[in-house]
Design a protein around this motif. Structure first.
Motif, PDB file in Angstrom:
ATOM      1  N   UNK A  24       5.143   6.771   1.065  1.00 38.75           N
ATOM      2  CA  UNK A  24       5.584   5.663   1.906  1.00 38.75           C
ATOM      3  C   UNK A  24       5.051   4.400   1.252  1.00 38.75           C
ATOM      4  N   UNK A  25       5.955   3.511   0.889  1.00 38.80           N
ATOM      5  CA  UNK A  25       5.606   2.309   0.155  1.00 38.80           C
ATOM      6  C   UNK A  25       5.711   1.104   1.086  1.00 38.80           C
ATOM      7  N   UNK A  26       4.592   0.442   1.334  1.00 41.16           N
ATOM      8  CA  UNK A  26       4.524  -0.776   2.159  1.00 41.16           C
ATOM      9  C   UNK A  26       5.193  -0.626   3.521  1.00 41.16           C
ATOM     10  N   UNK A  27       5.154   0.558   4.107  1.00 35.51           N
ATOM     11  CA  UNK A  27       5.770   0.820   5.414  1.00 35.51           C
ATOM     12  C   UNK A  27       7.230   0.393   5.480  1.00 35.51           C
ATOM     13  N   UNK A  28       7.933   0.434   4.329  1.00 42.68           N
ATOM     14  CA  UNK A  28       9.344   0.057   4.352  1.00 42.68           C
ATOM     15  C   UNK A  28      10.226   1.077   3.642  1.00 42.68           C
ATOM     16  N   UNK A  29       9.688   1.817   2.668  1.00 38.79           N
ATOM     17  CA  UNK A  29      10.491   2.780   1.915  1.00 38.79           C
ATOM     18  C   UNK A  29       9.776   4.126   1.896  1.00 38.79           C
ATOM     19  N   UNK A  30      10.542   5.189   2.170  1.00 39.82           N
ATOM     20  CA  UNK A  30      10.015   6.551   2.092  1.00 39.82           C
ATOM     21  C   UNK A  30      10.731   7.272   0.954  1.00 39.82           C
ATOM     22  N   UNK A  31       9.953   7.803  -0.001  1.00 45.37           N
ATOM     23  CA  UNK A  31      10.521   8.460  -1.178  1.00 45.37           C
ATOM     24  C   UNK A  31      10.019   9.896  -1.226  1.00 45.37           C
ATOM     25  N   UNK A  79       0.839  -1.174   0.000  1.00 44.93           N
ATOM     26  CA  UNK A  79       0.000   0.000   0.000  1.00 44.93           C
ATOM     27  C   UNK A  79       0.890   1.245   0.000  1.00 44.93           C
ATOM     28  N   UNK A  80       0.560   2.209  -0.836  1.00 43.67           N
ATOM     29  CA  UNK A  80       1.344   3.433  -0.946  1.00 43.67           C
ATOM     30  C   UNK A  80       0.533   4.614  -0.438  1.00 43.67           C
ATOM     31  N   UNK A  81       1.125   5.374   0.466  1.00 42.99           N
ATOM     32  CA  UNK A  81       0.509   6.606   0.962  1.00 42.99           C
ATOM     33  C   UNK A  81       1.321   7.773   0.425  1.00 42.99           C
ATOM     34  N   UNK A  82       0.651   8.765  -0.165  1.00 42.23           N
ATOM     35  CA  UNK A  82       1.350   9.910  -0.747  1.00 42.23           C
ATOM     36  C   UNK A  82       0.813  11.199  -0.143  1.00 42.23           C
ATOM     37  N   UNK A  83       1.725  12.134   0.124  1.00 41.21           N
ATOM     38  CA  UNK A  83       1.328  13.457   0.601  1.00 41.21           C
ATOM     39  C   UNK A  83       2.164  14.508  -0.087  1.00 41.21           C
TER      40      UNK A  83
END
Length: 65
Positions: free
Chosen positions: A20-27, A1-5
């Motif tokens: 935040x991608x799958x609670x493992x990577x922040x871009x 799941x990807x959360x974008x702000x």
């Protein structure tokens, strides 16, 4: 799941996106100045970074010869 702000770019101040991608990577990326920061979400370690216009900093003083 990807959360974008949408946030302010730390490099130029324009609009940037933080995902935040799958609670493992922040871009964090900015299209205006080409800023990019990819981090491990859990540890905060930098995986990849590119920030045009930001000078690199070294905390070690150069030894004069």
């Amino acid at each position: 799941m990807t959360k974008t702000q949408t946030i302010h770019c730390p490099n130029c101040g324009d609009r940037a996106t933080r995902s935040v991608i799958d609670n493992s990577i922040k871009r964090t990326a900015c299209e205006s100045c080409d800023y990019l920061l990819i981090q491990c979400f859990k540890t905060g370690k930098v995986i990849e970074a590119y920030a045009p216009g930001i000078k690199s900093f070294c905390a070690i003083n150069p030894v004069s010869a």
